[in-house]
Design a protein around this motif. Structure first.
Motif, PDB file in Angstrom:
ATOM      1  N   GLY A   1       3.204 107.603  16.212  1.00 35.22           N
ATOM      2  CA  GLY A   1       4.440 107.365  16.932  1.00 35.22           C
ATOM      3  C   GLY A   1       4.111 106.896  18.330  1.00 35.22           C
ATOM      4  N   ILE A   2       4.844 105.909  18.825  1.00 35.25           N
ATOM      5  CA  ILE A   2       4.675 105.437  20.194  1.00 35.25           C
ATOM      6  C   ILE A   2       5.907 105.844  20.991  1.00 35.25           C
ATOM      7  N   TYR A   3       5.650 106.407  22.179  1.00 32.27           N
ATOM      8  CA  TYR A   3       6.715 106.948  23.003  1.00 32.27           C
ATOM      9  C   TYR A   3       6.645 106.371  24.412  1.00 32.27           C
ATOM     10  N   LEU A   4       7.828 106.242  25.018  1.00 33.43           N
ATOM     11  CA  LEU A   4       7.937 105.954  26.439  1.00 33.43           C
ATOM     12  C   LEU A   4       8.083 107.299  27.144  1.00 33.43           C
ATOM     13  N   LEU A   5       7.105 107.637  27.978  1.00 33.12           N
ATOM     14  CA  LEU A   5       7.063 108.949  28.631  1.00 33.12           C
ATOM     15  C   LEU A   5       7.450 108.813  30.094  1.00 33.12           C
ATOM     16  N   ASP A   6       8.483 109.544  30.506  1.00 38.86           N
ATOM     17  CA  ASP A   6       8.854 109.628  31.914  1.00 38.86           C
ATOM     18  C   ASP A   6       7.903 110.616  32.586  1.00 38.86           C
ATOM     19  N   ILE A   7       7.124 110.138  33.544  1.00 44.88           N
ATOM     20  CA  ILE A   7       6.061 110.955  34.128  1.00 44.88           C
ATOM     21  C   ILE A   7       6.619 112.173  34.861  1.00 44.88           C
ATOM     22  N   GLN A   8       7.759 112.021  35.515  1.00 43.62           N
ATOM     23  CA  GLN A   8       8.295 113.127  36.309  1.00 43.62           C
ATOM     24  C   GLN A   8       9.015 114.152  35.450  1.00 43.62           C
TER      25      GLN A   8
ATOM     26  N   ILE B   1      10.905 108.932  24.792  1.00 47.97           N
ATOM     27  CA  ILE B   1      11.755 108.100  23.943  1.00 47.97           C
ATOM     28  C   ILE B   1      10.862 107.472  22.889  1.00 47.97           C
ATOM     29  N   ARG B   2      11.204 107.679  21.627  1.00 50.59           N
ATOM     30  CA  ARG B   2      10.367 107.198  20.528  1.00 50.59           C
ATOM     31  C   ARG B   2      10.727 105.764  20.150  1.00 50.59           C
ATOM     32  N   LEU B   3       9.695 104.977  19.867  1.00 56.70           N
ATOM     33  CA  LEU B   3       9.889 103.627  19.371  1.00 56.70           C
ATOM     34  C   LEU B   3      10.079 103.662  17.857  1.00 56.70           C
ATOM     35  N   GLY B   4      11.105 102.956  17.359  1.00 57.62           N
ATOM     36  CA  GLY B   4      11.334 102.887  15.926  1.00 57.62           C
ATOM     37  C   GLY B   4      12.037 104.118  15.387  1.00 57.62           C
ATOM     38  N   SER B   5      11.928 104.295  14.082  1.00 60.63           N
ATOM     39  CA  SER B   5      12.655 105.363  13.397  1.00 60.63           C
ATOM     40  C   SER B   5      12.038 106.730  13.672  1.00 60.63           C
ATOM     41  N   ASN B   6      12.895 107.728  13.779  1.00 64.76           N
ATOM     42  CA  ASN B   6      12.425 109.103  13.930  1.00 64.76           C
ATOM     43  C   ASN B   6      12.085 109.746  12.594  1.00 64.76           C
ATOM     44  N   SER B   7      12.540 109.137  11.509  1.00 62.01           N
ATOM     45  CA  SER B   7      12.432 109.789  10.202  1.00 62.01           C
ATOM     46  C   SER B   7      11.353 109.205   9.305  1.00 62.01           C
ATOM     47  N   ASN B   8      10.999 107.938   9.481  1.00 65.49           N
ATOM     48  CA  ASN B   8      10.047 107.287   8.585  1.00 65.49           C
ATOM     49  C   ASN B   8       8.708 107.059   9.280  1.00 65.49           C
ATOM     50  N   LEU B   9       7.638 107.549   8.651  1.00 67.22           N
ATOM     51  CA  LEU B   9       6.307 107.332   9.183  1.00 67.22           C
ATOM     52  C   LEU B   9       5.914 105.861   9.034  1.00 67.22           C
ATOM     53  N   ALA B  10       5.154 105.364  10.011  1.00 69.12           N
ATOM     54  CA  ALA B  10       4.716 103.964   9.971  1.00 69.12           C
ATOM     55  C   ALA B  10       3.529 103.798  10.897  1.00 69.12           C
ATOM     56  N   ARG B  11       2.853 102.688  10.736  1.00 68.27           N
ATOM     57  CA  ARG B  11       1.801 102.291  11.670  1.00 68.27           C
ATOM     58  C   ARG B  11       2.430 101.520  12.829  1.00 68.27           C
ATOM     59  N   TYR B  12       1.970 101.816  14.040  1.00 67.90           N
ATOM     60  CA  TYR B  12       2.361 101.067  15.240  1.00 67.90           C
ATOM     61  C   TYR B  12       1.096 100.742  16.017  1.00 67.90           C
ATOM     62  N   GLU B  13       0.829  99.468  16.188  1.00 74.59           N
ATOM     63  CA  GLU B  13      -0.426  99.051  16.806  1.00 74.59           C
ATOM     64  C   GLU B  13      -0.187  97.884  17.760  1.00 74.59           C
ATOM     65  N   SER B  14      -1.144  97.680  18.664  1.00 81.30           N
ATOM     66  CA  SER B  14      -1.203  96.494  19.524  1.00 81.30           C
ATOM     67  C   SER B  14       0.100  96.281  20.291  1.00 81.30           C
ATOM     68  N   ILE B  15       0.615  97.357  20.933  1.00 78.82           N
ATOM     69  CA  ILE B  15       1.889  97.253  21.648  1.00 78.82           C
ATOM     70  C   ILE B  15       1.706  96.519  22.972  1.00 78.82           C
ATOM     71  N   LEU B  16       2.652  95.640  23.290  1.00 88.95           N
ATOM     72  CA  LEU B  16       2.638  94.846  24.516  1.00 88.95           C
ATOM     73  C   LEU B  16       4.000  94.990  25.196  1.00 88.95           C
ATOM     74  N   THR B  17       4.013  95.061  26.524  1.00 88.60           N
ATOM     75  CA  THR B  17       5.266  95.134  27.255  1.00 88.60           C
ATOM     76  C   THR B  17       5.644  93.762  27.799  1.00 88.60           C
ATOM     77  N   ALA B  18       6.950  93.545  27.992  1.00 91.16           N
ATOM     78  CA  ALA B  18       7.479  92.286  28.513  1.00 91.16           C
ATOM     79  C   ALA B  18       8.750  92.577  29.288  1.00 91.16           C
ATOM     80  N   ASP B  19       9.270  91.541  29.925  1.00 99.51           N
ATOM     81  CA  ASP B  19      10.546  91.655  30.662  1.00 99.51           C
ATOM     82  C   ASP B  19      10.518  92.821  31.640  1.00 99.51           C
ATOM     83  N   GLN B  20       9.441  92.879  32.444  1.00102.47           N
ATOM     84  CA  GLN B  20       9.281  93.927  33.461  1.00102.47           C
ATOM     85  C   GLN B  20       9.375  95.336  32.865  1.00102.47           C
ATOM     86  N   GLY B  21       8.837  95.460  31.659  1.00105.26           N
ATOM     87  CA  GLY B  21       8.778  96.763  31.006  1.00105.26           C
ATOM     88  C   GLY B  21      10.001  97.137  30.204  1.00105.26           C
TER      89      GLY B  21
END
Length: 605
Positions: free
Chosen positions: A184-191, A196-216
């Motif tokens: 699972g890939i998550y956006l973590l608020d440091i403070q 916030i989880r990327l993709g579905s919360n219920s179905n397992l999957a592979r998530y690889e090679s993530i890239l950010t755009a549009d100022q995050g």
């Protein structure tokens, strides 16, 4: 040329791999073992390879700061994979990356623990990493202020997690490994610590090679969510559960993506039966083109120098590995390094052919084959090489021992039996838990195919493998003993139960997702363990292991060899005191492969 000299020439061929662009410098570095262990290199203006810095041990990772003035370097000790982190300051007199000899300044040090580099904050002042200091089985994420050394823990997790990089000054991307395959890939608020989880919360999957755009605010990721193979998807953090598929290749994984600095173009690589295809995709229009001038081989480590020049590593059975550059404007492909070559034996290297055979249940299994047309049919001696993982994959790459065995007159077959990656989720899970021995049976049916289709002599077949491939060797010679004339086990597993009991605590839960658990499958582990069937072994066995192996403890080799010696069976164990799971040092590499070739020559002729 004597056979010993020729073998040395095969084994001492170098390669260049893992190129990394340095921000703001229009320059790059790469890894090579030209000094005997992996170190960091670059090219000077004349195209000559130069060490960036000379480290005491092998360098495993490097990440450059956004300003391009320094880097964090990960280095372990004698192969134990326990990275310690150092800061490397780059000299500024030219664009050529160079560090002073005393440049590796300790930053994060705890010799008994693992450290995984996350990345630099946008201003280059903070660094994220994870480590298992709190508990051997758990990885927490820390942030360190690089200049002051001040550390704070921002996320604790009772499992395996790794920071992937910064989105902005307040947010990190974090990957939590959920099974041996899925994460699972998550956006973590440091403070606040809110995730916030990327993709579905219920179905397992592979998530690889993530890239950010549009100022995050958005990005791109490789995932197989809802499908068999990895595809490119776009996402936004406003609606993170929605993945918009941009590109998928039917039947094959897209393995890696890289975004230009201006965010207008994605480079991507596709794994088609162990051979790479390289392409470009405009994410805004969906327009794509394949790079047709690419030589056949395996591509990885995509990195943009600027908006139009892409660098990457390319290797094949006849190209041990070099760094290449592709200019998307003039469509020019240039080989930047020429490290992966040999003036003495390069002309002898062979390209394998790709075949398939039907296994016991009619499953189609692919394999690379180096044949021997000059040897009469029915008289050929063969070696089967089994990859590790078990989720690994044999690809179209240079393998010195395979090549030398072919030169010595052996047929070499390298299969991707069930459980291998690269052929979709269903295929990779066909050997899970109690289906474990089905993949071993695939090897028995490969033997039939070699005899039937390629003229191999039934009494002249050997088998070798590393790591999980070593388990496959031991399982094959204990459960199908009449098929084999010799076996070579490199850092292999002799009992899945003792492996799970003794491996690093942080690995145990993830490996149980593949092998089965100690709680539910202990009886099955006992039934199939090669250690419990050593009395069946009739083939001579050669075993190698590293004393500092943190993945497969050396006890896996010692217990099996002890048992065989008690029965006066033919077995030899060689332990490298300064190695871990990999065999990195040149002198050990030479010793291991010389012994392997001599062993097969003695027992398969």
């Amino acid at each position: 040329m004597s056979t010993d000299t020729m073998l040395m020439d095969y084994l001492t061929v170098h390669s260049a791999y893992h190129p990394i662009a340095i921000p703001g410098r229009n320059s790059w570095t790469y890894f090579s073992k030209m000094t005997g262990i992996p170190q960091l290199w670059t090219l000077d203006d004349s195209g000559t390879s130069r060490l960036v810095v000379e480290a005491e041990d092998r360098i495993l990772s490097v990440k450059y700061s956004p300003l391009g003035d320094r880097a964090v370097v990960g280095m372990d000790h004698h192969g134990n994979e326990k990275q310690q982190l150092y800061i490397m300051h780059l000299l500024n007199e030219s664009t050529l990356p160079k560090a002073s000899s005393d440049s590796l300044v300790p930053l994060v040090q705890s010799l008994e623990h693992f450290h995984h580099i996350g990345g630099w904050s946008p201003d280059g002042q903070l660094l994220s990493y994870s480590s298992n200091r709190r508990d051997p089985a758990f990885f927490d994420i820390d942030v360190i202020e690089v200049d002051s050394g001040e550390v704070r823990t921002i996320f604790q997790y009772d499992g395996n997690c790794v920071p992937l990089g910064w989105v902005d000054h307040e947010h990190l991307l974090v990957r939590i490994q959920e099974t041996n395959l899925d994460s699972g890939i998550y956006l973590l608020d440091i403070q606040s610590g809110i995730r916030i989880r990327l993709g579905s919360n219920s179905n397992l999957a592979r998530y690889e090679s993530i890239l950010t755009a549009d100022q995050g605010r958005a990005g791109y990721v490789l995932t197989d969510a809802g499908e068999e193979t990895l595809y490119i998807a776009r996402f936004t953090w406003e609606q993170p559960e929605q993945l918009h598929k941009l590109l998928g290749i039917s039947g094959w994984d897209i393995e890696e993506i890289a975004l230009t600095p201006d965010q207008t173009m994605l480079a991507f690589s596709v794994n088609e039966d162990g051979i790479s295809k390289l392409g470009l995709l405009r994410p805004d229009t969906g327009e794509r083109e394949m790079i047709e001038v690419l030589p056949e081989g395996v591509v990885d480590s995509l990195s943009w120098l600027n908006d139009y020049e892409l660098i990457f590593a390319l290797r094949s059975p006849v190209m041990p590995g070099d760094i290449w550059r592709y200019n998307r404007l003039n469509k020019e492909l240039v080989r930047l390094t020429r490290i992966g070559h040999s003036d003495t034996v390069g002309s002898l290297w062979k390209q394998p052919k790709l075949y398939r055979y039907d296994s016991f249940d009619d499953l189609s299994v692919p394999y690379f084959l180096y044949d021997q047309q000059s040897v009469p049919s029915g008289e050929k001696a063969a070696v089967i090489y089994v990859h590790g993982g078990p989720e690994g994959q044999t690809k179209a790459e240079y393998h010195p021992v395979m090549q030398y065995l072919v030169q010595q007159g052996f047929v070499v077959a390298a299969p991707n039996v069930r459980g291998s990656s690269g052929y979709g989720r269903t295929y990779i899970q066909l050997d899970d838990a109690r289906k474990r021995m089905d993949s071993v049976q695939d090897l028995a049916w490969l033997v039939k195919a070699l005899i039937r289709d390629h003229g191999v002599h039934p009494q002249k077949i050997g088998i070798m493998g590393r790591s999980y491939g070593g388990f496959m060797v031991l399982a094959a010679i204990t459960h199908y003993p009449k098929l084999w004339a010799a076996g070579v086990d490199i850092v292999g597993i002799s009992n899945l139960k003792t492996l799970l009991q003794n491996t690093g605590a942080w690995r145990r839960r993830l490996r149980e997702c593949e092998y089965g658990s100690l709680a539910e499958h202990s009886d099955f582990f006992d039934d199939i363990a090669p250690l419990h069937h050593t009395a069946n072994i009739t083939a001579p066995l050669l075993v190698f292991h590293g004393r500092n192996d943190t993945r497969v403890p050396v006890s896996e080799a010692e217990q099996l060899v002890h048992d065989m010696k008690e029965r006066n069976q033919q077995v030899e164990l060689i332990v490298f005191e300064d190695e871990g799971h990999q065999t990195e040092r040149l002198e050990n590499h030479i010793t291991m492969h010389r012994k392997t070739v001599e062993f097969f020559n003695d027992h398969l002729r």
